[in-house]
Design a protein around this motif. Structure first.
Motif, PDB file in Angstrom:
ATOM      1  N   GLU A  78      10.544  -2.507   0.425  1.00  0.00           N
ATOM      2  CA  GLU A  78       9.375  -1.634   0.576  1.00  0.00           C
ATOM      3  C   GLU A  78       8.848  -1.700   2.012  1.00  0.00           C
ATOM      4  O   GLU A  78       8.438  -0.682   2.579  1.00  0.00           O
ATOM      5  N   ARG A  79       8.859  -2.899   2.587  1.00  0.00           N
ATOM      6  CA  ARG A  79       8.425  -3.047   3.977  1.00  0.00           C
ATOM      7  C   ARG A  79       9.414  -2.349   4.911  1.00  0.00           C
ATOM      8  O   ARG A  79       9.003  -1.690   5.866  1.00  0.00           O
ATOM      9  N   ALA A  80      10.697  -2.439   4.608  1.00  0.00           N
ATOM     10  CA  ALA A  80      11.711  -1.761   5.417  1.00  0.00           C
ATOM     11  C   ALA A  80      11.457  -0.252   5.438  1.00  0.00           C
ATOM     12  O   ALA A  80      11.519   0.388   6.488  1.00  0.00           O
ATOM     13  N   GLU A  81      11.149   0.285   4.278  1.00  0.00           N
ATOM     14  CA  GLU A  81      10.871   1.725   4.177  1.00  0.00           C
ATOM     15  C   GLU A  81       9.628   2.101   4.983  1.00  0.00           C
ATOM     16  O   GLU A  81       9.642   3.067   5.745  1.00  0.00           O
ATOM     17  N   ARG A  82       8.559   1.326   4.815  1.00  0.00           N
ATOM     18  CA  ARG A  82       7.318   1.588   5.573  1.00  0.00           C
ATOM     19  C   ARG A  82       7.585   1.531   7.078  1.00  0.00           C
ATOM     20  O   ARG A  82       7.095   2.371   7.833  1.00  0.00           O
ATOM     21  N   GLN A  83       8.337   0.541   7.516  1.00  0.00           N
ATOM     22  CA  GLN A  83       8.604   0.393   8.943  1.00  0.00           C
ATOM     23  C   GLN A  83       9.466   1.534   9.476  1.00  0.00           C
ATOM     24  O   GLN A  83       9.268   1.977  10.603  1.00  0.00           O
ATOM     25  N   GLY A  84      10.401   2.017   8.669  1.00  0.00           N
ATOM     26  CA  GLY A  84      11.200   3.174   9.081  1.00  0.00           C
ATOM     27  C   GLY A  84      10.335   4.403   9.295  1.00  0.00           C
ATOM     28  O   GLY A  84      10.451   5.110  10.296  1.00  0.00           O
ATOM     29  N   TYR A  85       9.432   4.643   8.350  1.00  0.00           N
ATOM     30  CA  TYR A  85       8.533   5.792   8.477  1.00  0.00           C
ATOM     31  C   TYR A  85       7.536   5.613   9.627  1.00  0.00           C
ATOM     32  O   TYR A  85       7.212   6.579  10.320  1.00  0.00           O
TER      33      TYR A  85
END
Length: 190
Positions: free
Chosen positions: A53-60
């Motif tokens: 979930e953090r990976a996704e947030r950081q990508g966005y």
């Protein structure tokens, strides 16, 4: 090289205008490369820590920041293309030919950011095949044939060639975004 060959068929001034346009354009995509590297690193670290979930947030987040900065430069390309091209040359023919391509890339800065940054995020997740395939298809199936068709066959010149370039980068941006949004990259095992 094949794209340069198509541009060379358009004449010296068109080729020079394209080279100047690429030099000016690099002012916008250099930050995109930086945010792509950041997305690669942050997504990879978060997935390594098993926090997708953090990976996704950081990508966005990387995309929003990079796209915002690139869009700001794109606005300058839209408003002052002749002045920007004029920094690189004082040849009036080259300036006249180079302004429209610079305006064109000014419009697609968010899509260029999506191509670069989401591609970087996917690579950080270990999903390297998808960005590679999208790039290969974009360049060899879209950009080159369409550039030749628009620039030479239809006679649209430099604007046609750059239209193909823009179509290629825009398509890749949309596809990399859709792949990232799908979340399939979270299941890739490296």
């Amino acid at each position: 090289m094949a794209f340069a060959r198509i541009l060379a068929e358009l004449g010296t001034n068109a080729y020079a205008a394209s080279q100047v346009g690429i030099s000016a354009w690099s002012l916008s995509f250099m930050p995109g490369f930086g945010f792509a590297v950041a997305a690669t690193t942050l997504v990879g670290q978060s997935l390594g820590a098993e926090v997708p979930e953090r990976a996704e947030r950081q990508g966005y987040t990387a995309f929003r920041l990079g796209a915002g900065l690139m869009a700001a430069v794109g606005i300058l390309f839209l408003l002052f293309p002749a002045r920007i091209v004029g920094f690189f040359t004082n040849a009036p023919e080259v300036i006249a030919l180079g302004t429209m391509p610079l305006r064109m890339v000014g419009l697609i800065q968010p899509l260029l950011a999506a191509n670069m940054i989401f591609g970087g995020a996917l690579r950080g997740a270990g999903d390297t095949r998808f960005p590679m395939l999208v790039t290969g298809i974009g360049v060899y199936v879209l950009r080159l044939p369409i550039a030749y068709l628009f620039a030479v066959v239809f006679g649209w010149g430099l604007v046609g060639a750059w239209g193909a370039l823009i179509f290629d980068f825009s398509t890749r941006g949309v596809l990399n975004f859709l792949r990232f949004r799908s979340g399939r990259w979270k299941a890739v095992r490296v």
